[in-house]
Write an enzyme that holds these catalytic residues in place. Structure first.
Site, PDB file in Angstrom:
ATOM      1  CG  HIS A  84     -21.495  38.955  21.226  1.00 42.58           C
ATOM      2  ND1 HIS A  84     -21.818  38.816  19.903  1.00 42.58           N
ATOM      3  CD2 HIS A  84     -20.429  38.152  21.440  1.00 42.58           C
ATOM      4  CE1 HIS A  84     -20.993  37.944  19.343  1.00 42.58           C
ATOM      5  NE2 HIS A  84     -20.131  37.525  20.255  1.00 42.58           N
TER       6      HIS A  84
ATOM      7  CD  GLU B  27     -17.421  40.202  20.668  1.00 50.65           C
ATOM      8  OE1 GLU B  27     -17.328  39.498  21.698  1.00 50.65           O
ATOM      9  OE2 GLU B  27     -17.336  39.717  19.516  1.00 50.65           O
TER      10      GLU B  27
ATOM     11  CG  HIS C 117     -19.096  34.690  24.706  1.00 54.16           C
ATOM     12  ND1 HIS C 117     -18.050  35.593  24.698  1.00 54.16           N
ATOM     13  CD2 HIS C 117     -19.517  34.577  23.404  1.00 54.16           C
ATOM     14  CE1 HIS C 117     -17.834  36.007  23.451  1.00 54.16           C
ATOM     15  NE2 HIS C 117     -18.711  35.402  22.662  1.00 54.16           N
TER      16      HIS C 117
END
Length: 323
Positions: free
Chosen positions: A158, A286, A88
């Site tokens: 998220h 996502e 991420h």
């Protein structure tokens, strides 16, 4: 840290923190009462929780293997925040900083921030904007970004969804994808494979059906896999139905795939109302580019170049049902 509260004429409510551009509430009226379908914690807990609860993640969502980039003879070493992997965008990225308010109305908000050249090892100054917008019973998320040097970009929300407050393995899910990415022990893609068994979600099934019958699921303690879409379709790419049948959510996106994550490591994440969330109490859809694609150009080209604009649009539509 500020929390903004939005509402539209259809009665939909949305909560947004400037920290992480985080979604804290997405609520709809059912039988005269508001139901929040998002997992959240107290605002002061967000900097310390590790579940990316409701945040925008990037500059490269999901994983980059060996925390390393290579392009045109140049190499960049990234922040390895999950073993040897960059997850991420690194440990200090979009999810854990205060964004600047750019625009605010009753039913929409726009936030912006900059990831500087060299942050977490990535090249290029990346200017990022997110707009959250309520349209009837839909939440629209629009992300855009520009850069002054070539850089890989993959942004997503998220958010953890739970449509009825129960175990998300009792939800029913449909994903209109006939391919997915099996992963190795580091959760990095091994290549593209046809969906099969528990991973064949094209015709809808209970999330927990055939649970742990596939080696890929056993390795991840559930779903944590990217499903790849075919050409754009007017049909939703994913549909989620509450276990009690009272609420349906459809997802539409211009992204090539969606990471289905069933909250396999949620335990210990603080709740807003006190206590902790448990595993499988929230589910993420996502929408995103292909994970680890900087290392696998055959999976797609995630590099954004100067003069280009990255554009991501995802719509989550809530539909109350008659049980």
């Amino acid at each position: 840290m500020r929390e903004f509260h939005l509402q539209n004429e259809a009665g939909l409510r949305l909560g947004v923190l400037d920290f992480g551009a985080t979604l804290t509430c997405f609520a709809i009226q059912i039988d005269g009462r508001y139901r929040n379908v998002l997992l959240a914690c107290d605002p002061l807990d967000y900097p310390n929780q590790r579940s990316y609860l409701g945040a925008i993640v990037g500059r490269f969502a999901n994983r980059i293997g060996n925390a390393r980039l290579e392009r045109a003879g140049q190499e960049w070493q990234l922040d390895a925040n999950e073993g040897t992997t960059c997850l991420h965008g690194g440990s200090d990225s979009l999810h854990n900083r205060e964004w600047q308010l750019a625009d605010l109305a009753e039913d929409r908000i726009r936030l912006q921030t900059r990831l500087a050249d060299g942050e977490q090892g990535f090249p290029g100054n990346l200017d990022v904007t997110v707009e959250y917008r309520l349209e009837q019973t839909d939440l629209v998320i629009e992300l855009s970004a520009t850069t002054d040097a070539p850089t890989p970009v993959n942004l997503t929300s998220h958010a953890y969804f739970n449509l009825d407050g129960g175990d998300v393995r009792d939800h029913r899910i449909t994903i209109n994808a006939d391919r997915y990415l099996p992963t190795d022990e580091r959760s990095l893609p091994l290549g593209i494979a046809p969906v099969e068994g528990v991973f064949d979600l094209r015709h809808g099934k209970r999330v927990g059906e055939q649970w742990m019958t596939h080696s890929q699921q056993k390795k991840c303690l559930g779903f944590d896999h990217c499903f790849l879409f075919d050409d754009a379709s007017p049909s939703p790419q994913a549909t989620l139905m509450a276990g009690d049948g009272s609420l349906c959510m459809e997802m539409y996106t211009n992204q090539p795939g969606v990471q289905l994550y069933t909250g396999n490591w949620l335990a210990g994440t603080p709740k807003r109302e006190g206590g902790d969330w448990g595993n499988y109490q929230g589910l993420c859809l996502e929408a995103q580019q292909v994970p680890d694609s900087p290392n696998h150009p055959e999976l797609g080209d995630p590099w954004l170049l100067p003069g280009q604009i990255y554009r991501h649009k995802t719509r989550y539509s809530l539909i109350p049902t008659d049980k």
